[in-house]
Design an enzyme around this catalytic site. Sequence first.
Site, PDB file in Angstrom:
ATOM      1  N   ARG A  67      52.260 -24.609  53.934  1.00  0.00           N
ATOM      2  CA  ARG A  67      51.303 -24.136  52.923  1.00  0.00           C
ATOM      3  C   ARG A  67      51.252 -22.605  52.857  1.00  0.00           C
ATOM      4  O   ARG A  67      51.216 -21.928  53.872  1.00  0.00           O
ATOM      5  CB  ARG A  67      49.917 -24.697  53.252  1.00  0.00           C
ATOM      6  N   ARG A 115      47.395 -18.804  55.360  1.00  0.00           N
ATOM      7  CA  ARG A 115      45.972 -18.671  55.714  1.00  0.00           C
ATOM      8  C   ARG A 115      45.867 -18.499  57.218  1.00  0.00           C
ATOM      9  O   ARG A 115      46.538 -19.212  57.956  1.00  0.00           O
ATOM     10  CB  ARG A 115      45.228 -19.961  55.323  1.00  0.00           C
ATOM     11  N   ARG A 127      30.857 -31.893  55.936  1.00  0.00           N
ATOM     12  CA  ARG A 127      31.828 -31.995  57.027  1.00  0.00           C
ATOM     13  C   ARG A 127      31.154 -32.437  58.323  1.00  0.00           C
ATOM     14  O   ARG A 127      31.827 -32.591  59.330  1.00  0.00           O
ATOM     15  CB  ARG A 127      32.448 -30.623  57.259  1.00  0.00           C
ATOM     16  N   LYS A 159      43.390 -32.494  49.166  1.00  0.00           N
ATOM     17  CA  LYS A 159      42.120 -32.568  48.415  1.00  0.00           C
ATOM     18  C   LYS A 159      42.084 -31.509  47.310  1.00  0.00           C
ATOM     19  O   LYS A 159      41.711 -31.796  46.185  1.00  0.00           O
ATOM     20  CB  LYS A 159      40.907 -32.359  49.356  1.00  0.00           C
TER      21      LYS A 159
HETATM   22  P1  AMP Z   1      38.897 -25.680  53.918  1.00  0.00           P
HETATM   23  O1  AMP Z   1      39.508 -24.781  52.915  1.00  0.00           O
HETATM   24  O2  AMP Z   1      38.029 -26.744  53.306  1.00  0.00           O
HETATM   25  O3  AMP Z   1      39.915 -26.254  54.891  1.00  0.00           O
HETATM   26  O4  AMP Z   1      37.882 -24.787  54.792  1.00  0.00           O
HETATM   27  C1  AMP Z   1      38.368 -23.692  55.537  1.00  0.00           C
HETATM   28  C2  AMP Z   1      37.370 -23.335  56.624  1.00  0.00           C
HETATM   29  O5  AMP Z   1      36.112 -22.972  56.045  1.00  0.00           O
HETATM   30  C3  AMP Z   1      37.025 -24.453  57.596  1.00  0.00           C
HETATM   31  O6  AMP Z   1      37.974 -24.588  58.642  1.00  0.00           O
HETATM   32  C4  AMP Z   1      35.661 -24.002  58.113  1.00  0.00           C
HETATM   33  O7  AMP Z   1      35.780 -22.935  59.037  1.00  0.00           O
HETATM   34  C5  AMP Z   1      35.036 -23.433  56.838  1.00  0.00           C
HETATM   35  N1  AMP Z   1      34.313 -24.487  56.096  1.00  0.00           N
HETATM   36  C6  AMP Z   1      34.600 -24.973  54.858  1.00  0.00           C
HETATM   37  N2  AMP Z   1      33.745 -25.932  54.491  1.00  0.00           N
HETATM   38  C7  AMP Z   1      32.884 -26.077  55.527  1.00  0.00           C
HETATM   39  C8  AMP Z   1      31.789 -26.939  55.775  1.00  0.00           C
HETATM   40  N3  AMP Z   1      31.384 -27.862  54.883  1.00  0.00           N
HETATM   41  N4  AMP Z   1      31.132 -26.800  56.962  1.00  0.00           N
HETATM   42  C9  AMP Z   1      31.500 -25.881  57.871  1.00  0.00           C
HETATM   43  N5  AMP Z   1      32.547 -25.053  57.711  1.00  0.00           N
HETATM   44  C10 AMP Z   1      33.240 -25.142  56.544  1.00  0.00           C
END
Ligand code: AMP
Length: 218
Positions: free
Chosen positions: A127, A160, A88, A13
């Site tokens: 990654r 990460r 989410r 994404k």
């Molecule tokens: P991502 O980079 O989108 O994979 O997000 C990394 C982490 O941030 C996720 O595993 C969640 O812990 C938190 N996070 C990001 N977006 C959300 C969301 N919309 N709702 C809840 N937690 C989020």
Amino acid sequence: MRLVLLGPPGAGKGTQALLISEKYGIPHISTGDILREAVKQGTSLGQKAQEYMNKGELVPDEIVIGIVVERIQQPDCNNGFMLDGFPRTVVQAEALDEELRKRKQELDAVLSFEVDEDEIVRRISGRRICEKCGAVYNINTEPTTKKEVCDQCGGKLITRPDDEPEAVRRRLQVYKSQTEPLINYYKQKSILKPIKAVGTVEEIFSRIEKALGEGVPS
Ligand code: AMP
């Protein structure tokens, strides 16, 4: 144009978001990036979010909804925006609908990235991100010129914390139970656009262009 990018972790994404943002001239709003920046800066938001993130859990809805509602009110979102990693949960999707309803706006499309689980695990294990500027690489598919050094800023590449195997397993479980129901949620609203998210970056992007080509105002 108002877009949502939906898909499991590691679906690509973020990579596609950069291309979409450039072509359609809309800001890329990644809740993951916003939260990681808050963690890095050590703000009170970051302190609250860090524990959930490192374990691969979702940050509570009210925190993330607050971030997004505030962000989409900024003037650069007047002509649209693209949300990456939000919503989410169904609660987040309903909050977004509610906010857009208040402004007499609606989502134009939800791009649903489709990729199988083996491929996700393979991608995430490769990654790496730059600890300084956040640029994303993959040691298998998109390596840097110099090993472990960011091509863009010379920063050090790291994994990460939530890309470690145990957190990845948890994130996939969370995706299935909390986020996957959104596929039906948006299908029922007739704005879901499934995107086959395997192949080269260019191939995937051209599928997105095609999906957005039909009936989406600029
Ligand atoms: P991502 O980079 O989108 O994979 O997000 C990394 C982490 O941030 C996720 O595993 C969640 O812990 C938190 N996070 C990001 N977006 C959300 C969301 N919309 N709702 C809840 N937690 C989020």
